[in-house]
Design a protein around this motif. Structure first.
Motif, short mmCIF file in Angstrom:
data_model
loop_
_atom_site.label_atom_id
_atom_site.label_comp_id
_atom_site.label_asym_id
_atom_site.label_seq_id
_atom_site.Cartn_x
_atom_site.Cartn_y
_atom_site.Cartn_z
N UNK A 366 -12.17 33.19 16.85
CA UNK A 366 -11.76 32.23 18.01
C UNK A 366 -11.41 32.98 19.32
N UNK A 367 -10.77 33.98 19.16
CA UNK A 367 -10.35 34.84 20.44
C UNK A 367 -11.93 35.26 21.31
N UNK A 368 -12.68 35.76 20.25
CA UNK A 368 -13.79 36.23 21.00
C UNK A 368 -14.84 35.11 21.46
N UNK A 369 -14.97 33.88 20.77
CA UNK A 369 -15.28 32.68 21.56
C UNK A 369 -14.72 32.40 22.70
N UNK A 389 -13.85 27.14 21.78
CA UNK A 389 -13.80 27.87 20.41
C UNK A 389 -14.99 27.66 19.56
N UNK A 390 -16.11 27.16 20.21
CA UNK A 390 -17.60 27.00 19.73
C UNK A 390 -18.01 28.38 19.53
N UNK A 445 -26.16 30.91 22.91
CA UNK A 445 -25.34 32.34 22.85
C UNK A 445 -24.54 32.28 21.64
N UNK A 446 -24.57 32.91 20.75
CA UNK A 446 -23.88 33.01 19.16
C UNK A 446 -22.84 33.93 19.40
N UNK A 447 -21.76 34.02 19.04
CA UNK A 447 -20.72 34.94 19.13
C UNK A 447 -20.25 35.03 17.60
N UNK A 448 -20.14 36.40 17.35
CA UNK A 448 -19.77 36.69 16.09
C UNK A 448 -18.57 37.70 15.96
N UNK A 449 -17.66 37.90 14.85
CA UNK A 449 -16.51 38.63 14.83
C UNK A 449 -17.22 40.47 15.12
N UNK A 450 -18.23 40.56 14.80
CA UNK A 450 -18.75 42.28 14.86
C UNK A 450 -19.07 42.43 16.50
N UNK A 451 -19.17 41.47 17.24
CA UNK A 451 -19.48 41.86 18.75
C UNK A 451 -18.12 42.59 19.31
#
Length: 472
Positions: A366-369, A389-390, A445-451
């Motif tokens: 959520x924070x990275x999004x 948050x998307x 643009x896709x956000x993941x926890x690994x970024x």
């Protein structure tokens, strides 16, 4: 008795003499026509003209068959795709070049997780590769039952059912319940799998404006008035509302609390598709119901694929037992498709274990999004679409050129430029001739926890530079 019959016969003869002449002529013609039909042949043998060999050859040479498919340009994007080598993890190899992955829906980074891979490998050695049969024909393995039990427990519902193909999950669930004559109220922005489910149901479809609860209530009121005119029909007509939790085409969230109020006010059922919100929203990743604090029992059916956050294959539906059990007899994708390979079911179970053990992963995502959403705002020439948050956002052109092909080409230039700088993005793709409401062209643009923060800053910088060069 005999005298009575003679009297009837005398009356008939007398009526025959008293009848008008035209009446007798007409009856005579009808009798002759019936006799002719009874004794004539039902068809006539026509003399056939036999073609010579030369005439046959000439006709064959002149015949031009219709093309099976319309002509497609060799430059069509579907015929020119980028090739991935290795797993689509955080760092992905595209056309031989290592890039930062901002394209795959691997939201929780479980695709290349060691624990998940070990469980899948152990299952592969135990059960083999596939199942070679639907669930009702020796395609039910113990890991399928375990996964269904774990999904039901995770979502806090009575029961769950799994499908071997994510797209087929909601596309099978809708026609399992809604039939010809039933009514479905559906959001205009519904994804393509929902559209296919609506089509298969053959129900009467009423679209309401995207996330517009006033428009939905207007349609519900109109239907209520129709029901009052024909209460007998209304008693046997089922009514459904079908929405997505987090819309894949718009990256915004459905107003679930308002939908629940309308459900009870107008006595309709809610089907909620959560492929983009399951494993993403809520304190424990249970989706939109947890995000809004809505009682999950207020939702009649929840469906989701396991191909995004869970990083496996297939999908599931969950809800009350009597609702879910109906799909075991009526869900086409469940009844007729080979069941989910056991190794993928084992991988999904281990992914659920990780999600339960580390709920902080949802807070990190959520924070990275939010970080990426904030950074992507204000890019000249591009408009950001989606909730903060998307995990899958859309970048659209601020001003369209008036041609969809030209807009797609502009956005493709930006994507290619970022790929050259080792940032992997993708264009949102649609079946343009089949979409009920075709969304505008966009970069996803896709956000993941690994970024990492460095990865995100690099991606935003590349997008800004590419957009500046392409849109100047």
């Amino acid at each position: 008795m005999a005298s009575g019959q003679q009297w009837v016969l005398v009356e008939m003869v007398q009526a025959f003499y008293e009848a008008p002449a035209y009446h007798l002529i007409l009856e005579g013609i009808l009798i002759l026509w019936i006799i002719r039909l009874l004794f004539s042949k039902t068809y006539k043998l026509h003399e056939t003209y036999k073609l010579t060999e030369k005439e046959k050859e000439d006709l064959i040479e002149e015949w031009q068959p219709e093309p099976l498919v319309p002509p497609v340009s060799k430059d069509h994007p579907s015929l020119n795709y980028d090739v991935v080598s290795g797993p689509p993890r955080h760092k992905i190899i595209i056309n031989g070049k290592e890039c930062i992955n901002f394209a795959s829906f691997n939201f929780l980074g479980l695709l290349d997780n060691d624990r998940v891979k070990e469980k899948a490998l152990a299952s592969l050695k135990k059960y083999g590769v596939g199942t070679c049969g639907p669930r009702g024909f020796y395609g039910t393995f113990d890991v399928h039952l375990e996964l269904e039990s774990r999904l039901a427990k995770f979502m806090k519902t009575e029961e769950a059912i799994i499908y071997s193909y994510g797209f087929a999950t909601i596309a099978s669930a809708i026609p399992a319940y809604s039939k010809r004559g039933d009514i479905i109220f559906v959001d205009e922005a519904a994804c393509f799998s929902i559209q296919k489910g609506l089509q298969a149901s053959r129900s009467f479809i009423k679209y309401f404006k995207h996330n517009d609860m006033e428009d939905l209530e207007r349609l519900l009121k109109e239907q209520e008035l129709e029901d009052q005119k024909n209460p007998r029909k209304a008693r046997v007509t089922r009514k459904f509302i079908v929405v997505e939790g987090l819309y894949i085409n718009t990256a915004d969230i459905c107003p679930l609390p308002e939908l629940v109020k309308l459900k009870y006010k107008y006595k309709v059922r809610i089907f909620l598709e959560e492929s983009m919100s399951f494993g993403v929203l809520g304190e424990h990743g249970r989706g939109v119901t947890e995000h809004f604090g809505v009682n999950i029992d207020d939702i009649d059916l929840i469906s989701s694929n396991m191909e995004n956050a869970v990083a496996s294959i297939g999908g599931f539906c969950c809800g009350r037992s009597f609702v879910i059990d109906h799909q075991r007899l009526s869900g086409q994708g469940y009844c007729f498709s080979a069941s989910l390979p056991p190794m993928l079911a084992s991988a999904a179970i281990e992914a659920l274990n990780i999600m339960e053990e580390d709920p902080g992963i949802f807070t990190d995502l959520k924070e990275k999004c939010k970080h990426v959403h904030k950074a992507l705002q204000g890019i000249p020439g591009l408009k950001l679409v989606g909730e903060p948050f998307a995990p899958a956002l859309h970048l659209q052109l601020e001003k369209s050129s008036g041609s969809r092909d030209s807009d797609m080409q502009l956005l493709r230039t930006i994507v290619d430029s970022c790929l050259e700088r080792q940032v992997a993005l993708t264009l949102a793709r649609y079946l343009e001739k089949e979409e009920r409401f075709l969304p505008p062209p966009s970069i996803r643009v896709v956000v993941t926890v690994e970024q990492t923060e460095e990865d995100m800053e690099k991606a935003v910088h590349c997008i800004k530079e590419a957009a500046s060069a392409a849109l100047k």
